[in-house]
Design an enzyme around this catalytic site. Structure first.
Site, PDB file in Angstrom:
ATOM      1  N   ARG A 157      38.846 -35.101   1.154  1.00 48.28           N
ATOM      2  CA  ARG A 157      38.655 -34.948  -0.400  1.00 48.28           C
ATOM      3  C   ARG A 157      36.992 -34.915  -0.820  1.00 48.28           C
ATOM      4  NH1 ARG A 157      40.568 -38.698  -5.266  1.00 48.28           N
ATOM      5  NH2 ARG A 157      39.090 -39.801  -4.569  1.00 48.28           N
TER       6      ARG A 157
ATOM      7  N   THR B 162      34.213 -32.582  -6.583  1.00 48.22           N
ATOM      8  CA  THR B 162      35.398 -31.634  -7.017  1.00 48.22           C
ATOM      9  C   THR B 162      36.677 -32.132  -6.810  1.00 48.22           C
ATOM     10  OG1 THR B 162      35.803 -30.594  -5.057  1.00 48.22           O
ATOM     11  CG2 THR B 162      33.974 -29.776  -6.383  1.00 48.22           C
TER      12      THR B 162
ATOM     13  N   ASP C  86      38.458 -47.503  -1.347  1.00 51.17           N
ATOM     14  CA  ASP C  86      38.729 -46.510  -0.540  1.00 51.17           C
ATOM     15  C   ASP C  86      39.316 -46.944   0.902  1.00 51.17           C
ATOM     16  OD1 ASP C  86      37.939 -44.681   1.794  1.00 51.17           O
ATOM     17  OD2 ASP C  86      36.689 -43.681   0.433  1.00 51.17           O
TER      18      ASP C  86
ATOM     19  N   ASP D 207      37.783 -46.128   4.412  1.00 53.60           N
ATOM     20  CA  ASP D 207      36.586 -46.772   4.648  1.00 53.60           C
ATOM     21  C   ASP D 207      37.266 -48.170   5.005  1.00 53.60           C
ATOM     22  OD1 ASP D 207      34.870 -44.949   4.632  1.00 53.60           O
ATOM     23  OD2 ASP D 207      34.398 -45.415   2.326  1.00 53.60           O
TER      24      ASP D 207
HETATM   25  C1  PRP Z   1      41.707 -40.295   0.585  1.00 56.68           C
HETATM   26  C2  PRP Z   1      43.168 -40.697   0.786  1.00 56.68           C
HETATM   27  C3  PRP Z   1      43.977 -39.357   0.438  1.00 56.68           C
HETATM   28  C4  PRP Z   1      42.989 -38.808  -0.619  1.00 56.68           C
HETATM   29  C5  PRP Z   1      43.779 -39.232  -1.962  1.00 56.68           C
HETATM   30  O1  PRP Z   1      41.161 -39.712   1.591  1.00 56.68           O
HETATM   31  O2  PRP Z   1      43.448 -41.272   1.877  1.00 56.68           O
HETATM   32  O3  PRP Z   1      43.874 -38.547   1.484  1.00 56.68           O
HETATM   33  O4  PRP Z   1      41.841 -39.393  -0.593  1.00 56.68           O
HETATM   34  O5  PRP Z   1      43.221 -38.426  -3.049  1.00 56.68           O
HETATM   35  P1  PRP Z   1      44.039 -37.189  -3.710  1.00 56.68           P
HETATM   36  O6  PRP Z   1      45.404 -37.703  -4.172  1.00 56.68           O
HETATM   37  O7  PRP Z   1      43.035 -37.132  -5.025  1.00 56.68           O
HETATM   38  O8  PRP Z   1      43.831 -36.171  -2.946  1.00 56.68           O
HETATM   39  P2  PRP Z   1      39.788 -39.223   1.922  1.00 56.68           P
HETATM   40  O9  PRP Z   1      39.533 -37.812   1.336  1.00 56.68           O
HETATM   41  O10 PRP Z   1      38.882 -40.206   1.097  1.00 56.68           O
HETATM   42  O11 PRP Z   1      39.471 -39.284   3.212  1.00 56.68           O
HETATM   43  P3  PRP Z   1      39.717 -40.430   4.521  1.00 56.68           P
HETATM   44  O12 PRP Z   1      40.909 -40.871   4.656  1.00 56.68           O
HETATM   45  O13 PRP Z   1      39.091 -39.496   5.596  1.00 56.68           O
HETATM   46  O14 PRP Z   1      38.825 -41.532   4.012  1.00 56.68           O
HETATM   47  N1  URA Z   2      41.347 -42.387  -2.069  1.00 55.19           N
HETATM   48  C1  URA Z   2      41.518 -43.696  -1.713  1.00 55.19           C
HETATM   49  O1  URA Z   2      41.051 -43.963  -0.564  1.00 55.19           O
HETATM   50  N2  URA Z   2      41.151 -44.453  -2.826  1.00 55.19           N
HETATM   51  C2  URA Z   2      41.519 -44.074  -3.925  1.00 55.19           C
HETATM   52  O2  URA Z   2      41.512 -44.777  -4.987  1.00 55.19           O
HETATM   53  C3  URA Z   2      41.626 -42.772  -4.370  1.00 55.19           C
HETATM   54  C4  URA Z   2      41.428 -41.788  -3.220  1.00 55.19           C
END
Ligand code: PRP
Ligand code: URA
Length: 205
Positions: free
Chosen positions: A101, A105, A196, A199
């Site tokens: 994500r 944006t 997050d 993370d």
């Molecule tokens: C996070 C989470 C989802 C997304 C949710 O992933 O694990 O995939 O954000 O947000 P959304 O509903 O607004 O799309 P991230 O993009 O942070 O990637 P990661 O899992 O690699 O940390």
């Molecule tokens: N992705 C995450 O990991 N945490 C949030 O709260 C939103 C998106």
């Protein structure tokens, strides 16, 4: 259809995950355990077929799972839910979709996809966080393009915005949440949420 678990064991484990002082190891452990508990209910309507076995007492007509289960974690954070569900469904196959994500944006970008045959399977798409719903919606679109027809979205924490997005884009997909939180903040994070997820699972912040 939306199912929110609100189960005492799940809420208890989720409370540990929400706590900002919980270690990476304990965070991942709780996620694993919650995913397993959720799988029990998510798998309630899996199709079964007749099976005949011999018990020590004689013949028995019983049932076994009739179709494949495919787990598709949305990388990275969805990976933390795979083992807990495979403990319960060891025959499940695993596909992968990578979504990142954009922090400004909030638009998802796909960076990896690899799937087994999903045409006759029950597909469980896994991601702890359903925030705007953009990542899950894009993943569901891709998974349908690759032949999946019977799909369930299994997340830990969601907000009404994300649920609405999936209900609009994919009305055929059942959504399962451990908890429905209040809202998104100004940078697209779930409040109160758990931060997050990626993370915190992988210790990258
Ligand atoms: C996070 C989470 C989802 C997304 C949710 O992933 O694990 O995939 O954000 O947000 P959304 O509903 O607004 O799309 P991230 O993009 O942070 O990637 P990661 O899992 O690699 O940390
Ligand atoms: N992705 C995450 O990991 N945490 C949030 O709260 C939103 C998106």
């Amino acid at each position: 259809m939306l199912t929110v678990f609100n189960h005492p064991l799940i809420t208890h484990k989720l409370a540990l995950m929400r706590d900002k002082n919980t270690s990476t190891k304990d965070f991942a452990q709780q996620l694993d355990e919650i995913a397993g508990l959720m799988a029990f209910e998510v798998s309630r309507d899996l199709p079964t077929k007749e099976k005949r076995v011999e018990t020590p007492m004689g013949p028995c007509v019983t049932e076994e799972l009739a179709s494949d289960v495919v787990l598709v974690p949305i990388l990275r954070a969805g990976l933390g839910m795979v083992d807990g569900i495979r403990d319960l469904i060891p025959t499940a196959k695993v596909g992968f979709i990578g979504m990142f994500r954009n922090e400004k944006t909030l638009q998802p970008k796909e960076y990896f996809a690899k799937f087994p045959d999903m045409s006759n399977a029950t597909v469980m798409v896994l991601d702890p966080m359903l925030a705007t719903g953009g990542s899950a919606s894009a993943a569901l679109t891709k998974i349908k393009e690759r032949g999946a027809k019977n799909i369930k979205l299994v997340c830990l924490v969601g907000v009404p915005e994300g649920v609405k997005r999936i209900e609009e884009d994919h009305p055929d997909v059942d959504i399962y949440l451990a908890a429905l939180d209040e809202k998104l903040n100004e940078i697209g994070y779930i409040v109160p949420g758990l931060g997050d997820a990626g993370d915190r699972i992988f210790g990258t912040k």
